[in-house]
Design an enzyme around this catalytic site. Structure first.
Site: not given
Ligand code: BDR
Ligand code: CA
Length: 322
Positions: A20, A251
């Site tokens: 995303d 992340h």
């Molecule tokens: C996840 O949430 C999204 O905002 C980031 O891209 C990552 O995949 C972290 O909690």
């Molecule tokens: Ca993500």
């Protein structure tokens, strides 16, 4: 770890990244494109950091063009969770355009016609046992693909996800991480599907931090990719600071690094399940450490990582891009 791969392995692991994009997604995609240990077969787009999946797909196309890899297909997927309305707040972390609100050129590249779930199924059918699904967004596209092809867990090689928080607090509420919280029913289906899962949850992803001097070192690599990462992270790192963290967590790249350099991680096998109904606990990922559910561990849960080596690898790889 569930699957150990040596740095000298001869053939790259074929992957589809379900994403995303997203600031940290874009950083993870660039890492994958720069890493000979993986071969990116396609990017599939899911809502998450926004529910404007056309915009998220455009971001994926921008990243592929930046890396001069326009031949990699982008397939657009779910714009909403399986059963509940979208309630994400991604714009406050990733900017309204998903790329830290920097101006981005309109890409020439367009997504393919095929919906994401169908793309995933067809790729896995065409290359049985070979494709690893790397999920760095909500698990809705994978749940839809499971609906289309119940044999998917046997056709795919494995699933590597960024999502959940088993041993640490959540980031959208005290117990839930955003990707799982965005569609807990889909996540539950994925954890029950019967494939080997490697889980990079907040347990490990919050251990890799990048600060401004590090991001400046990416900017100063002298290529477009390093400059782009610096520019898109201005908004993202500010969002972390506003929430009391001096630097940012990256992340989504953890899921990729766990494939590229599994030896950097410590992990434990555990059965993971997802809470879908709790008033305070919806979206929580629960680790069954004592085997009380009576099901064998399906998940290799990443718990620690050599963050210094991770950052060094990340910079080394980004330096190889245009
Ligand atoms: C996840 O949430 C999204 O905002 C980031 O891209 C990552 O995949 C972290 O909690
Ligand atoms: Ca993500």
């Amino acid at each position: 770890m569930a699957e150990q791969t040596s740095p000298e392995r001869a053939t790259p692991e074929r992957i589809i990244i379900d994403t995303d994009p997203g600031v940290d997604d874009s950083m993870a995609i660039l890492l994958a494109l720069a890493s000979p240990e993986v071969q990116v077969e396609g990017l599939t787009i899911v809502f998450g950091n926004s529910d404007n999946v056309r915009m998220l797909a455009r971001n994926a196309c921008v990243v592929l063009e930046l890396a001069q890899r326009p031949e990699i297909p982008v397939a657009v997927g779910a714009a909403n969770p399986l059963v509940r309305p979208y309630h994400g707040r991604g714009a406050s972390v990733h900017g309204a355009n998903g790329l830290g609100d920097i101006p981005v050129p309109e890409p020439s590249k367009q997504p393919v016609e095929q919906p994401a779930a169908q793309f995933i199924v067809e790729q896995c059918r065409a290359h049985p046992g070979q494709i690893t699904l790397v999920t760095i967004g909500p698990l809705t596209n994978i749940a839809l693909a499971l609906r289309l092809e119940p044999e998917l867990p046997r056709l795919a090689r494995r699933l590597v996800m960024m999502g959940g928080a088993v041993t640490v607090p959540g980031n959208v509420n005290p117990v839930a991480e955003a990707n799982v919280h965005n569609d807990p029913e889909a996540a539950r289906l994925v954890f029950h599907a019967g494939w080997p899962i490697t889980m990079a949850g907040l347990d490990v992803t919050t251990r890799v931090r990048m600060d401004d001097p590090y991001l400046e070192s990416l900017r100063d690599l002298g290529n477009r990719a390093g400059r782009f990462i610096y520019d898109i992270t201005r908004f993202y790192i500010r969002a972390y600071r506003e929430r009391g963290h001096p630097n940012m967590a990256v992340h989504d790249s953890s899921a990729l690094v766990s494939i590229i350099r599994p030896e950097l991680f410590q992990s434990k096998p555990v059965t993971v399940d997802v809470e879908t109904v709790g008033e305070l606990t919806r979206g929580q990922t629960i680790g069954d450490w004592r085997g009380q559910y009576g099901r064998p561990p399906q998940t290799e849960l990443l718990l620690d990582v050599d963050a210094k080596a991770f950052r060094a690898l990340y910079r080394e790889r980004i330096a190889t891009l245009p």
